[in-house]
Design a protein around this motif. Structure first.
Motif, PDB file in Angstrom:
ATOM      1  N   ASN A   1      25.434  29.158  42.554  1.00  0.00           N
ATOM      2  CA  ASN A   1      24.667  29.677  43.665  1.00  0.00           C
ATOM      3  C   ASN A   1      23.689  28.688  44.274  1.00  0.00           C
ATOM      4  O   ASN A   1      22.642  29.048  44.763  1.00  0.00           O
ATOM      5  CB  ASN A   1      23.897  30.930  43.229  1.00  0.00           C
ATOM      6  CG  ASN A   1      24.804  32.134  43.263  1.00  0.00           C
ATOM      7  OD1 ASN A   1      25.455  32.376  44.266  1.00  0.00           O
ATOM      8  ND2 ASN A   1      24.861  32.858  42.165  1.00  0.00           N
TER       9      ASN A   1
ATOM     10  N   PRO B   1      30.679  31.487  49.562  1.00  0.00           N
ATOM     11  CA  PRO B   1      30.004  32.782  49.391  1.00  0.00           C
ATOM     12  C   PRO B   1      30.658  33.893  50.208  1.00  0.00           C
ATOM     13  O   PRO B   1      30.511  35.064  49.884  1.00  0.00           O
ATOM     14  CB  PRO B   1      28.571  32.528  49.872  1.00  0.00           C
ATOM     15  CG  PRO B   1      28.585  31.224  50.559  1.00  0.00           C
ATOM     16  CD  PRO B   1      29.804  30.477  50.172  1.00  0.00           C
TER      17      PRO B   1
ATOM     18  N   ARG C   1      33.890  35.186  45.573  1.00  0.00           N
ATOM     19  CA  ARG C   1      32.441  35.347  45.494  1.00  0.00           C
ATOM     20  C   ARG C   1      32.016  36.746  45.914  1.00  0.00           C
ATOM     21  O   ARG C   1      31.075  37.312  45.347  1.00  0.00           O
ATOM     22  CB  ARG C   1      31.756  34.285  46.354  1.00  0.00           C
ATOM     23  CG  ARG C   1      31.728  32.914  45.710  1.00  0.00           C
ATOM     24  CD  ARG C   1      30.675  32.822  44.610  1.00  0.00           C
ATOM     25  NE  ARG C   1      29.345  33.023  45.153  1.00  0.00           N
ATOM     26  CZ  ARG C   1      28.626  32.076  45.738  1.00  0.00           C
ATOM     27  NH1 ARG C   1      29.093  30.849  45.795  1.00  0.00           N
ATOM     28  NH2 ARG C   1      27.451  32.338  46.238  1.00  0.00           N
TER      29      ARG C   1
END
Lengths: 259, 155
Positions: free
Chosen positions: A9, A228, A233
């Motif tokens: 992240n 993301p 994800r």
């Protein structure tokens, strides 16, 4: 091949991941996740660490007795072309033949609850197999795929012993039949490479995830851990998941939900 | 040696009949190209033929690392490319193993006494080639990675 920590992240990486993800199909529930075929093209630049490929296995969706992922892997990677050496014991052969995915069944002895899951190379960020390889044949590609360069593998099998997931196989016998995309020969170690030949040709999929999806189970989600907005994800954000043997701190690219 | 020379002459003749290469003498450039292979219908190798004769192993070796470490496939210097273009076919149209006696990657190596083990692992006939446009089209109806359904936690 870079050994700096790749937390999933990291802000900067998120940005890069998103930028690199523009060519991937926009992902909303129900939308096809295949890169459009028209765009599929073999890459001309070396792979980079802008992507890190991984899988999420939702064990609650993994059906008892189903072998769709294993079968698809076998035929995609020519593993079904192996033949038992003449006269070898059936049981010994079952133990020795190369497999890239093992279907594992866990039973909680207290409750009797049964969990099924496919176990393959976990594509660790810090792969023990790479650490112990004396020739550098066991390596991590820039995009996180852990594999064996069989041109330099000497068949010592240290990596097999170092792997906590028992994910690697050794080829004990001369292989008579092979696919062009999956060369294979006596004396080398091999394991799941996340269908690198597909990825490299612009197709963001693996045979196992595709087969699981075609079976209607959707227990396997393949994608980019650094994107993301990507399917992997997105799914990881929604589902509690863990790494098998998280305690070892290997930061695996394959995550499991429901265990 | 004698048999190899005869084979060379024979191939040269065949090649001449098919109009491949201009050399009508044994061991001329292109003489090892099999008449039944795709290469027989083409003018040139992936690089100038003379250069290929001398340097093909350097090219393949370089390509090998590009593919294994860099993921660059489908480049013209790959081993699978050599096989698909240079493999010969029998009367029934079935491909003949490229490292079999008298076949492209064997005949010249036998002549030059080169030993190589590449085909212990690598396919000797085109079969199950890597993901390409045809394969991609055949798979187009599938959805690939699993669409995001309700997760265990949501149900």
């Amino acid at each position: 091949m870079n050994h700096e920590n790749e937390s999933m992240n990291q802000g900067r990486r998120d940005f890069l991941g998103a930028a690199a993800g523009v060519s991937a199909a926009a992902v909303a529930p129900g939308v096809f996740l295949h890169t459009p075929v028209a765009n599929a093209a073999a890459r001309t630049d070396p792979v980079t660490d802008l992507h890190r490929w991984g899988l999420l296995v939702d064990t609650s969706k993994c059906a008892d007795g189903c072998t769709a992922c294993v079968d698809a892997c076998d035929s995609e990677n020519g593993l079904n072309l192996q033949s038992k050496p003449h006269g070898q014991d059936e049981l010994k052969w079952e133990n020795q033949r190369a497999v890239w995915i093992r279907k594992v069944k866990l039973q909680d002895n207290l409750t009797g609850h049964v969990t099924n899951l496919p176990l393959m190379c976990q594509h660790c960020e810090h792969p023990p197999c790479v650490d112990v390889c004396p020739t550098g044949a066991s390596f991590k590609r820039a995009d996180g795929i852990v594999m064996v360069d069989r041109h330099t593998c000497i068949g010592c099998r240290y990596c097999m012993m170092a792997c906590p997931y028992k994910a690697r196989s050794f080829i004990h016998e001369q292989v008579d039949h092979k696919l062009t995309r999956a060369p294979r020969g006596k004396g080398c170690v091999e394991s799941c490479n996340l269908c690198a030949h597909r990825l490299d040709s612009g197709d963001i999929s693996t045979a196992c995830a595709e087969a699981c999806s075609a079976e209607g189970h959707q227990a396997l989600i393949f994608g980019d851990l650094k994107d993301p907005m990507g399917p992997l994800r997105q799914a990881l954000a929604k589902t509690p998941s863990r790494q098998i043997r998280q305690d070892l701190g290997l930061n695996t690219g394959v995550r499991y939900a429901g265990i | 040696m004698a048999t190899i020379m005869t084979k060379g002459v024979l191939l040269a003749l065949l090649a001449a009949v098919l109009g491949v290469g201009s050399a009508a003498y044994a061991e001329g450039v292109g003489d090892f190209v099999l008449p039944s292979s795709k290469a027989a219908s083409l003018e040139n190798c992936v690089e100038p033929t003379e250069y290929m004769r001398r340097n093909h192993f350097e090219l393949i070796r370089h390509q090998r690392d590009e593919t294994v470490y860099g993921g660059i496939r489908g480049d013209s210097h790959g081993l699978s490319g050599c096989v698909s273009c240079h493999v010969g076919y029998d009367d029934t149209g079935a491909p003949i193993e490229i490292d079999a006696e008298g076949q492209f990657c064997r005949s010249c190596h036998a002549y030059a006494s080169v030993e190589m083990n590449c085909f212990d692992c690598h396919a000797t006939v085109p079969r199950g080639e890597a993901w390409n446009h045809e394969v991609a089209a055949a798979h187009a109806h599938l959805t690939g990675s699993a669409p995001i359904g309700p997760t265990a936690a949501e149900r």
